[in-house]
Scaffold this motif. Structure first.
Motif, PDB file in Angstrom:
ATOM      1  N   LEU A 102       0.821  -1.214   0.000  1.00  0.00           N
ATOM      2  CA  LEU A 102       0.000   0.000   0.000  1.00  0.00           C
ATOM      3  C   LEU A 102       0.853   1.262   0.000  1.00  0.00           C
ATOM      4  O   LEU A 102       0.479   2.262  -0.614  1.00  0.00           O
ATOM      5  CB  LEU A 102      -0.949   0.002   1.199  1.00  0.00           C
ATOM      6  CG  LEU A 102      -2.185  -0.878   1.075  1.00  0.00           C
ATOM      7  CD1 LEU A 102      -3.006  -0.840   2.349  1.00  0.00           C
ATOM      8  CD2 LEU A 102      -3.038  -0.468  -0.115  1.00  0.00           C
ATOM      9  N   SER A 103       1.987   1.226   0.667  1.00  0.00           N
ATOM     10  CA  SER A 103       2.886   2.385   0.638  1.00  0.00           C
ATOM     11  C   SER A 103       3.310   2.706  -0.787  1.00  0.00           C
ATOM     12  O   SER A 103       3.403   3.875  -1.173  1.00  0.00           O
ATOM     13  CB  SER A 103       4.121   2.120   1.497  1.00  0.00           C
ATOM     14  OG  SER A 103       3.778   2.005   2.851  1.00  0.00           O
ATOM     15  N   ALA A 104       3.551   1.668  -1.578  1.00  0.00           N
ATOM     16  CA  ALA A 104       3.956   1.868  -2.973  1.00  0.00           C
ATOM     17  C   ALA A 104       2.779   2.265  -3.854  1.00  0.00           C
ATOM     18  O   ALA A 104       2.883   3.175  -4.676  1.00  0.00           O
ATOM     19  CB  ALA A 104       4.610   0.602  -3.508  1.00  0.00           C
ATOM     20  N   VAL A 105       1.653   1.603  -3.691  1.00  0.00           N
ATOM     21  CA  VAL A 105       0.511   1.818  -4.589  1.00  0.00           C
ATOM     22  C   VAL A 105      -0.164   3.163  -4.354  1.00  0.00           C
ATOM     23  O   VAL A 105      -0.555   3.838  -5.313  1.00  0.00           O
ATOM     24  CB  VAL A 105      -0.512   0.662  -4.441  1.00  0.00           C
ATOM     25  CG1 VAL A 105      -1.788   0.951  -5.181  1.00  0.00           C
ATOM     26  CG2 VAL A 105       0.096  -0.642  -4.930  1.00  0.00           C
ATOM     27  N   LEU A 106      -0.292   3.584  -3.107  1.00  0.00           N
ATOM     28  CA  LEU A 106      -0.982   4.845  -2.827  1.00  0.00           C
ATOM     29  C   LEU A 106      -0.234   6.062  -3.358  1.00  0.00           C
ATOM     30  O   LEU A 106      -0.816   7.114  -3.554  1.00  0.00           O
ATOM     31  CB  LEU A 106      -1.225   4.986  -1.317  1.00  0.00           C
ATOM     32  CG  LEU A 106      -2.241   4.010  -0.737  1.00  0.00           C
ATOM     33  CD1 LEU A 106      -2.286   4.135   0.788  1.00  0.00           C
ATOM     34  CD2 LEU A 106      -3.610   4.221  -1.337  1.00  0.00           C
ATOM     35  N   VAL A 107       1.035   5.922  -3.593  1.00  0.00           N
ATOM     36  CA  VAL A 107       1.863   7.031  -4.084  1.00  0.00           C
ATOM     37  C   VAL A 107       1.903   7.063  -5.611  1.00  0.00           C
ATOM     38  O   VAL A 107       2.223   8.084  -6.206  1.00  0.00           O
ATOM     39  CB  VAL A 107       3.292   6.889  -3.499  1.00  0.00           C
ATOM     40  CG1 VAL A 107       4.249   7.880  -4.104  1.00  0.00           C
ATOM     41  CG2 VAL A 107       3.243   7.060  -2.001  1.00  0.00           C
ATOM     42  N   ASP A 108       1.550   5.974  -6.241  1.00  0.00           N
ATOM     43  CA  ASP A 108       1.770   5.811  -7.678  1.00  0.00           C
ATOM     44  C   ASP A 108       0.971   6.769  -8.552  1.00  0.00           C
ATOM     45  O   ASP A 108       1.332   7.010  -9.686  1.00  0.00           O
ATOM     46  CB  ASP A 108       1.481   4.370  -8.086  1.00  0.00           C
ATOM     47  CG  ASP A 108       2.124   3.996  -9.407  1.00  0.00           C
ATOM     48  OD1 ASP A 108       3.183   4.568  -9.729  1.00  0.00           O
ATOM     49  OD2 ASP A 108       1.573   3.142 -10.113  1.00  0.00           O
ATOM     50  N   LEU A 109      -0.101   7.340  -8.034  1.00  0.00           N
ATOM     51  CA  LEU A 109      -0.900   8.258  -8.846  1.00  0.00           C
ATOM     52  C   LEU A 109      -0.322   9.669  -8.733  1.00  0.00           C
ATOM     53  O   LEU A 109      -0.832  10.530  -8.049  1.00  0.00           O
ATOM     54  CB  LEU A 109      -2.357   8.242  -8.410  1.00  0.00           C
ATOM     55  CG  LEU A 109      -3.311   9.062  -9.265  1.00  0.00           C
ATOM     56  CD1 LEU A 109      -3.316   8.558 -10.697  1.00  0.00           C
ATOM     57  CD2 LEU A 109      -4.695   9.043  -8.692  1.00  0.00           C
ATOM     58  N   ASN A 110       0.790   9.867  -9.410  1.00  0.00           N
ATOM     59  CA  ASN A 110       1.428  11.181  -9.472  1.00  0.00           C
ATOM     60  C   ASN A 110       1.969  11.340 -10.892  1.00  0.00           C
ATOM     61  O   ASN A 110       2.105  10.359 -11.610  1.00  0.00           O
ATOM     62  CB  ASN A 110       2.520  11.306  -8.409  1.00  0.00           C
ATOM     63  CG  ASN A 110       3.736  10.491  -8.716  1.00  0.00           C
ATOM     64  OD1 ASN A 110       4.530  10.853  -9.577  1.00  0.00           O
ATOM     65  ND2 ASN A 110       3.901   9.357  -8.038  1.00  0.00           N
ATOM     66  N   PRO A 111       2.262  12.541 -11.322  1.00  0.00           N
ATOM     67  CA  PRO A 111       2.636  12.735 -12.728  1.00  0.00           C
ATOM     68  C   PRO A 111       3.969  12.108 -13.132  1.00  0.00           C
ATOM     69  O   PRO A 111       4.236  11.928 -14.308  1.00  0.00           O
ATOM     70  CB  PRO A 111       2.688  14.255 -12.874  1.00  0.00           C
ATOM     71  CG  PRO A 111       2.908  14.763 -11.504  1.00  0.00           C
ATOM     72  CD  PRO A 111       2.233  13.790 -10.587  1.00  0.00           C
ATOM     73  N   LEU A 112       4.818  11.746 -12.169  1.00  0.00           N
ATOM     74  CA  LEU A 112       6.106  11.155 -12.498  1.00  0.00           C
ATOM     75  C   LEU A 112       6.071   9.636 -12.483  1.00  0.00           C
ATOM     76  O   LEU A 112       7.007   8.992 -12.942  1.00  0.00           O
ATOM     77  CB  LEU A 112       7.177  11.651 -11.519  1.00  0.00           C
ATOM     78  CG  LEU A 112       7.317  13.165 -11.419  1.00  0.00           C
ATOM     79  CD1 LEU A 112       8.359  13.533 -10.388  1.00  0.00           C
ATOM     80  CD2 LEU A 112       7.643  13.770 -12.765  1.00  0.00           C
ATOM     81  N   GLY A 113       5.029   9.047 -11.947  1.00  0.00           N
ATOM     82  CA  GLY A 113       4.881   7.601 -11.902  1.00  0.00           C
ATOM     83  C   GLY A 113       4.138   7.073 -13.109  1.00  0.00           C
ATOM     84  O   GLY A 113       3.613   7.829 -13.930  1.00  0.00           O
ATOM     85  N   ALA A 114       4.069   5.772 -13.205  1.00  0.00           N
ATOM     86  CA  ALA A 114       3.438   5.140 -14.366  1.00  0.00           C
ATOM     87  C   ALA A 114       1.944   5.429 -14.437  1.00  0.00           C
ATOM     88  O   ALA A 114       1.417   5.802 -15.493  1.00  0.00           O
ATOM     89  CB  ALA A 114       3.681   3.634 -14.325  1.00  0.00           C
ATOM     90  N   THR A 115       1.251   5.280 -13.335  1.00  0.00           N
ATOM     91  CA  THR A 115      -0.199   5.486 -13.345  1.00  0.00           C
ATOM     92  C   THR A 115      -0.536   6.939 -13.643  1.00  0.00           C
ATOM     93  O   THR A 115      -1.402   7.223 -14.474  1.00  0.00           O
ATOM     94  CB  THR A 115      -0.799   5.070 -11.996  1.00  0.00           C
ATOM     95  OG1 THR A 115      -0.408   3.722 -11.717  1.00  0.00           O
ATOM     96  CG2 THR A 115      -2.306   5.152 -12.017  1.00  0.00           C
ATOM     97  N   GLY A 116       0.138   7.850 -12.987  1.00  0.00           N
ATOM     98  CA  GLY A 116      -0.099   9.266 -13.252  1.00  0.00           C
ATOM     99  C   GLY A 116       0.256   9.647 -14.679  1.00  0.00           C
ATOM    100  O   GLY A 116      -0.423  10.456 -15.307  1.00  0.00           O
ATOM    101  N   GLY A 117       1.332   9.047 -15.205  1.00  0.00           N
ATOM    102  CA  GLY A 117       1.699   9.291 -16.601  1.00  0.00           C
ATOM    103  C   GLY A 117       0.629   8.829 -17.560  1.00  0.00           C
ATOM    104  O   GLY A 117       0.326   9.499 -18.555  1.00  0.00           O
ATOM    105  N   LEU A 118       0.037   7.686 -17.264  1.00  0.00           N
ATOM    106  CA  LEU A 118      -1.049   7.178 -18.109  1.00  0.00           C
ATOM    107  C   LEU A 118      -2.280   8.077 -18.028  1.00  0.00           C
ATOM    108  O   LEU A 118      -2.932   8.340 -19.037  1.00  0.00           O
ATOM    109  CB  LEU A 118      -1.406   5.747 -17.711  1.00  0.00           C
ATOM    110  CG  LEU A 118      -0.346   4.689 -18.015  1.00  0.00           C
ATOM    111  CD1 LEU A 118      -0.719   3.360 -17.380  1.00  0.00           C
ATOM    112  CD2 LEU A 118      -0.169   4.536 -19.516  1.00  0.00           C
ATOM    113  N   VAL A 119      -2.585   8.548 -16.831  1.00  0.00           N
ATOM    114  CA  VAL A 119      -3.726   9.452 -16.660  1.00  0.00           C
ATOM    115  C   VAL A 119      -3.475  10.755 -17.414  1.00  0.00           C
ATOM    116  O   VAL A 119      -4.355  11.249 -18.122  1.00  0.00           O
ATOM    117  CB  VAL A 119      -4.004   9.713 -15.165  1.00  0.00           C
ATOM    118  CG1 VAL A 119      -5.002  10.835 -14.976  1.00  0.00           C
ATOM    119  CG2 VAL A 119      -4.482   8.447 -14.483  1.00  0.00           C
ATOM    120  N   LEU A 120      -2.274  11.315 -17.288  1.00  0.00           N
ATOM    121  CA  LEU A 120      -1.955  12.551 -18.008  1.00  0.00           C
ATOM    122  C   LEU A 120      -1.997  12.349 -19.516  1.00  0.00           C
ATOM    123  O   LEU A 120      -2.438  13.225 -20.254  1.00  0.00           O
ATOM    124  CB  LEU A 120      -0.575  13.070 -17.597  1.00  0.00           C
ATOM    125  CG  LEU A 120      -0.505  13.871 -16.316  1.00  0.00           C
ATOM    126  CD1 LEU A 120       0.932  14.221 -15.992  1.00  0.00           C
ATOM    127  CD2 LEU A 120      -1.353  15.118 -16.402  1.00  0.00           C
TER     128      LEU A 120
END
Length: 158
Positions: A102-120
């Motif tokens: 959870l420490s890793a997953v909760l942070v992943d939605l940011n513009p520099l991470g994979a999930t945030g990059g996909l959202v952007l």
């Protein structure tokens, strides 16, 4: 493509290639780390004598900070091999795994991470700058808050 009837060129142009290269590089890095037996050495460095719970907290923060810049799945894959020595000192295996993941997953939605990059990448150009700032604020806040909260909630599970 078949169900939404989207042109292949439209799909390929919307793929965030930087994120794809980042994930490939990170997975290569994890493979090299495993080959060099670096996880064992890192586990030894992370151990706080007499306090496995503090060692788990440190690992949760490392997972969160690393996930801020990378894919959370790759971070989880690279941090889980560091858990056995902590678990051997009496920390709950289930709680430790949940706290780190959870420490890793909760942070992943940011513009520099994979999930945030996909959202952007899927956001309209006009909204990207505002969304970038919002995701960056969320990601930085999550790096500070998420590891401590997940450690408190799940670290002491028995």
């Amino acid at each position: 493509m078949l169900t939404l009837r989207i042109e292949p060129t439209d799909i390929i142009s919307r793929i965030p290639w930087g994120v794809v290269i980042l994930i490939g590089g990170l997975l290569t890095y994890v493979g090299v780390m495993e080959h060099l037996d670096a996880f064992k050495r890192l586990s030894d460095l992370l151990m706080v004598d007499g306090s496995p719970m503090i060692s788990l907290l440190v690992l949760c923060y490392i997972a969160a900070l690393t996930s801020f810049f990378a894919n959370s799945i790759a971070v989880i894959i690279s941090t889980l091999p560091l858990l056995p020595p902590i678990i051997a000192q009496g920390v709950s295996p289930v709680g430790a795994v949940i706290a780190v993941m959870l420490s890793a997953v909760l942070v992943d939605l940011n513009p520099l991470g994979a999930t945030g990059g996909l959202v952007l990448g899927a956001t309209a150009q006009a909204d990207r700058q505002r969304l970038f700032r919002q995701l960056l604020t969320y990601g930085l806040s999550a790096v500070v808050i998420a590891p401590g909260v997940t450690w408190l909630v799940f670290g002491s599970l028995m």
